[in-house]
Design a protein around this motif. Structure first.
Motif, PDB file in Angstrom:
ATOM      1  N   GLU A 114      38.778  44.036  50.455  1.00  0.00           N
ATOM      2  CA  GLU A 114      38.040  43.527  49.304  1.00  0.00           C
ATOM      3  C   GLU A 114      38.283  42.024  49.177  1.00  0.00           C
ATOM      4  OE1 GLU A 114      39.397  45.074  45.620  1.00  0.00           O
ATOM      5  OE2 GLU A 114      37.880  44.062  44.433  1.00  0.00           O
ATOM      6  N   VAL A 115      37.206  41.267  49.114  1.00  0.00           N
ATOM      7  CA  VAL A 115      37.321  39.824  48.952  1.00  0.00           C
ATOM      8  C   VAL A 115      37.749  39.500  47.525  1.00  0.00           C
ATOM      9  CG1 VAL A 115      36.061  37.639  48.930  1.00  0.00           C
ATOM     10  CG2 VAL A 115      35.600  39.327  50.724  1.00  0.00           C
ATOM     11  N   GLN A 116      38.783  38.676  47.412  1.00  0.00           N
ATOM     12  CA  GLN A 116      39.247  38.245  46.096  1.00  0.00           C
ATOM     13  C   GLN A 116      39.564  36.757  46.134  1.00  0.00           C
ATOM     14  OE1 GLN A 116      42.528  40.808  44.916  1.00  0.00           O
ATOM     15  NE2 GLN A 116      41.102  42.208  43.915  1.00  0.00           N
ATOM     16  N   LEU A 117      39.269  36.087  45.035  1.00  0.00           N
ATOM     17  CA  LEU A 117      39.589  34.678  44.856  1.00  0.00           C
ATOM     18  C   LEU A 117      40.201  34.540  43.467  1.00  0.00           C
ATOM     19  CD1 LEU A 117      36.144  33.812  46.182  1.00  0.00           C
ATOM     20  CD2 LEU A 117      38.132  32.773  47.233  1.00  0.00           C
ATOM     21  N   GLN A 118      41.443  34.113  43.421  1.00  0.00           N
ATOM     22  CA  GLN A 118      42.156  34.044  42.149  1.00  0.00           C
ATOM     23  C   GLN A 118      42.488  32.597  41.829  1.00  0.00           C
ATOM     24  OE1 GLN A 118      42.938  36.684  39.941  1.00  0.00           O
ATOM     25  NE2 GLN A 118      43.292  34.865  38.691  1.00  0.00           N
ATOM     26  N   ALA A 119      41.844  32.092  40.790  1.00  0.00           N
ATOM     27  CA  ALA A 119      42.078  30.709  40.366  1.00  0.00           C
ATOM     28  C   ALA A 119      43.146  30.658  39.285  1.00  0.00           C
ATOM     29  CB  ALA A 119      40.784  30.096  39.849  1.00  0.00           C
ATOM     30  N   SER A 120      43.916  29.591  39.313  1.00  0.00           N
ATOM     31  CA  SER A 120      44.936  29.390  38.286  1.00  0.00           C
ATOM     32  C   SER A 120      45.221  27.897  38.153  1.00  0.00           C
ATOM     33  CB  SER A 120      46.220  30.142  38.643  1.00  0.00           C
ATOM     34  OG  SER A 120      46.771  29.650  39.845  1.00  0.00           O
ATOM     35  N   GLY A 121      45.995  27.549  37.133  1.00  0.00           N
ATOM     36  CA  GLY A 121      46.418  26.161  36.967  1.00  0.00           C
ATOM     37  C   GLY A 121      45.740  25.407  35.850  1.00  0.00           C
ATOM     38  N   GLY A 122      44.807  26.041  35.179  1.00  0.00           N
ATOM     39  CA  GLY A 122      44.140  25.367  34.072  1.00  0.00           C
ATOM     40  C   GLY A 122      45.078  25.195  32.888  1.00  0.00           C
ATOM     41  N   GLY A 123      44.617  24.424  31.922  1.00  0.00           N
ATOM     42  CA  GLY A 123      45.426  24.203  30.730  1.00  0.00           C
ATOM     43  C   GLY A 123      44.853  23.084  29.889  1.00  0.00           C
ATOM     44  N   LEU A 124      45.652  22.661  28.924  1.00  0.00           N
ATOM     45  CA  LEU A 124      45.268  21.575  28.023  1.00  0.00           C
ATOM     46  C   LEU A 124      45.991  20.299  28.441  1.00  0.00           C
ATOM     47  CD1 LEU A 124      43.981  20.500  25.388  1.00  0.00           C
ATOM     48  CD2 LEU A 124      46.035  21.331  24.193  1.00  0.00           C
ATOM     49  N   VAL A 125      45.231  19.227  28.592  1.00  0.00           N
ATOM     50  CA  VAL A 125      45.814  17.956  29.023  1.00  0.00           C
ATOM     51  C   VAL A 125      45.110  16.826  28.277  1.00  0.00           C
ATOM     52  CG1 VAL A 125      44.209  17.734  30.973  1.00  0.00           C
ATOM     53  CG2 VAL A 125      46.452  16.602  31.062  1.00  0.00           C
ATOM     54  N   GLN A 126      45.818  15.748  28.080  1.00  0.00           N
ATOM     55  CA  GLN A 126      45.214  14.590  27.423  1.00  0.00           C
ATOM     56  C   GLN A 126      44.365  13.799  28.402  1.00  0.00           C
ATOM     57  OE1 GLN A 126      48.464  12.402  25.598  1.00  0.00           O
ATOM     58  NE2 GLN A 126      48.167  13.482  23.661  1.00  0.00           N
ATOM     59  N   SER A 127      43.426  13.071  27.851  1.00  0.00           N
ATOM     60  CA  SER A 127      42.587  12.200  28.672  1.00  0.00           C
ATOM     61  C   SER A 127      43.457  11.254  29.492  1.00  0.00           C
ATOM     62  CB  SER A 127      41.669  11.389  27.758  1.00  0.00           C
ATOM     63  OG  SER A 127      40.821  10.562  28.511  1.00  0.00           O
ATOM     64  N   GLY A 128      43.116  11.147  30.779  1.00  0.00           N
ATOM     65  CA  GLY A 128      43.913  10.345  31.699  1.00  0.00           C
ATOM     66  C   GLY A 128      44.983  11.120  32.430  1.00  0.00           C
ATOM     67  N   GLY A 129      45.199  12.354  32.033  1.00  0.00           N
ATOM     68  CA  GLY A 129      46.224  13.174  32.651  1.00  0.00           C
ATOM     69  C   GLY A 129      45.762  13.851  33.922  1.00  0.00           C
ATOM     70  N   SER A 130      46.626  14.712  34.453  1.00  0.00           N
ATOM     71  CA  SER A 130      46.351  15.383  35.726  1.00  0.00           C
ATOM     72  C   SER A 130      46.643  16.873  35.625  1.00  0.00           C
ATOM     73  CB  SER A 130      47.239  14.793  36.833  1.00  0.00           C
ATOM     74  OG  SER A 130      46.967  13.421  37.033  1.00  0.00           O
ATOM     75  N   LEU A 131      45.949  17.623  36.448  1.00  0.00           N
ATOM     76  CA  LEU A 131      46.198  19.053  36.628  1.00  0.00           C
ATOM     77  C   LEU A 131      45.930  19.388  38.082  1.00  0.00           C
ATOM     78  CD1 LEU A 131      44.446  20.833  33.599  1.00  0.00           C
ATOM     79  CD2 LEU A 131      46.907  20.779  34.057  1.00  0.00           C
ATOM     80  N   ARG A 132      46.581  20.424  38.571  1.00  0.00           N
ATOM     81  CA  ARG A 132      46.282  20.940  39.903  1.00  0.00           C
ATOM     82  C   ARG A 132      45.893  22.400  39.788  1.00  0.00           C
ATOM     83  NH1 ARG A 132      49.922  21.610  45.387  1.00  0.00           N
ATOM     84  NH2 ARG A 132      50.818  23.331  44.174  1.00  0.00           N
ATOM     85  N   LEU A 133      44.700  22.695  40.237  1.00  0.00           N
ATOM     86  CA  LEU A 133      44.224  24.069  40.273  1.00  0.00           C
ATOM     87  C   LEU A 133      44.513  24.674  41.639  1.00  0.00           C
ATOM     88  CD1 LEU A 133      40.721  23.706  38.565  1.00  0.00           C
ATOM     89  CD2 LEU A 133      42.970  23.984  37.504  1.00  0.00           C
ATOM     90  N   SER A 134      44.769  25.970  41.640  1.00  0.00           N
ATOM     91  CA  SER A 134      44.999  26.712  42.886  1.00  0.00           C
ATOM     92  C   SER A 134      44.011  27.868  42.962  1.00  0.00           C
ATOM     93  CB  SER A 134      46.425  27.259  42.935  1.00  0.00           C
ATOM     94  OG  SER A 134      47.378  26.219  42.874  1.00  0.00           O
ATOM     95  N   CYS A 135      43.591  28.170  44.170  1.00  0.00           N
ATOM     96  CA  CYS A 135      42.721  29.321  44.420  1.00  0.00           C
ATOM     97  C   CYS A 135      43.297  30.088  45.594  1.00  0.00           C
ATOM     98  CB  CYS A 135      41.306  28.859  44.728  1.00  0.00           C
ATOM     99  SG  CYS A 135      40.180  30.200  45.200  1.00  0.00           S
ATOM    100  N   VAL A 136      43.830  31.268  45.309  1.00  0.00           N
ATOM    101  CA  VAL A 136      44.395  32.111  46.359  1.00  0.00           C
ATOM    102  C   VAL A 136      43.334  33.092  46.827  1.00  0.00           C
ATOM    103  CG1 VAL A 136      46.186  33.761  46.954  1.00  0.00           C
ATOM    104  CG2 VAL A 136      46.701  31.882  45.375  1.00  0.00           C
ATOM    105  N   ALA A 137      43.050  33.063  48.120  1.00  0.00           N
ATOM    106  CA  ALA A 137      42.016  33.906  48.700  1.00  0.00           C
ATOM    107  C   ALA A 137      42.634  35.078  49.439  1.00  0.00           C
ATOM    108  CB  ALA A 137      41.156  33.084  49.652  1.00  0.00           C
TER     109      ALA A 137
END
Length: 128
Positions: free
Chosen positions: A1-24
């Motif tokens: 079964e094909v699955q794609l699981q995204a994570s890493g979102g959240g609340l951040v202030q303008s100018g900030g950074s986030l890293r999203l991950s997608c595990v396949a």
């Protein structure tokens, strides 16, 4: 079964950074492109970035994120990352990863129908 699981979102202030991950899982990672899309409230889902692993890891970005976002892939972990820097309130959206069997055509052409599998989204909220 094909699955794609995204994570890493959240609340951040303008100018900030986030890293999203997608595990396949459920398919041969090196045979497909993986893309990131986003959908803001009241707007259509749009392609943000894509990496084509079989095409020497060619990378594509929509104009609004080029220079701020960086996509990468780790074939050993079957994971695609989206590093998001200099975030703006207009980047607020639910972010989805997706499998593209046509080597990033969905993001390049803006035709979401090229995508054959979608993962569940992760919410990114950028406060001003």
């Amino acid at each position: 079964e094909v699955q794609l699981q995204a994570s890493g979102g959240g609340l951040v202030q303008s100018g900030g950074s986030l890293r999203l991950s997608c595990v396949a899982s459920g398919f041969t990672f090196d045979d497909y492109a993986v893309a990131w899309f986003r959908q803001a409230p009241g707007k259509e889902r749009e392609g943000v970035s894509c990496i084509s692993v079989p095409d020497d890891s060619s990378k594509y970005y929509t104009d609004s994120v080029r220079g701020r976002f960086a996509i990468s892939a780790d074939s050993f972990k079957n994971t695609v990352y989206l590093q998001m820097n200099s975030l703006k309130p207009e980047d607020t959206a639910v972010y989805y990863c997706a499998r593209d069997p046509y080597q990033c055509e969905a993001v390049v052409t803006g035709t979401n129908s090229w995508i054959d599998y979608w993962g569940e989204g992760t919410l990114v909220t950028v406060s001003s």
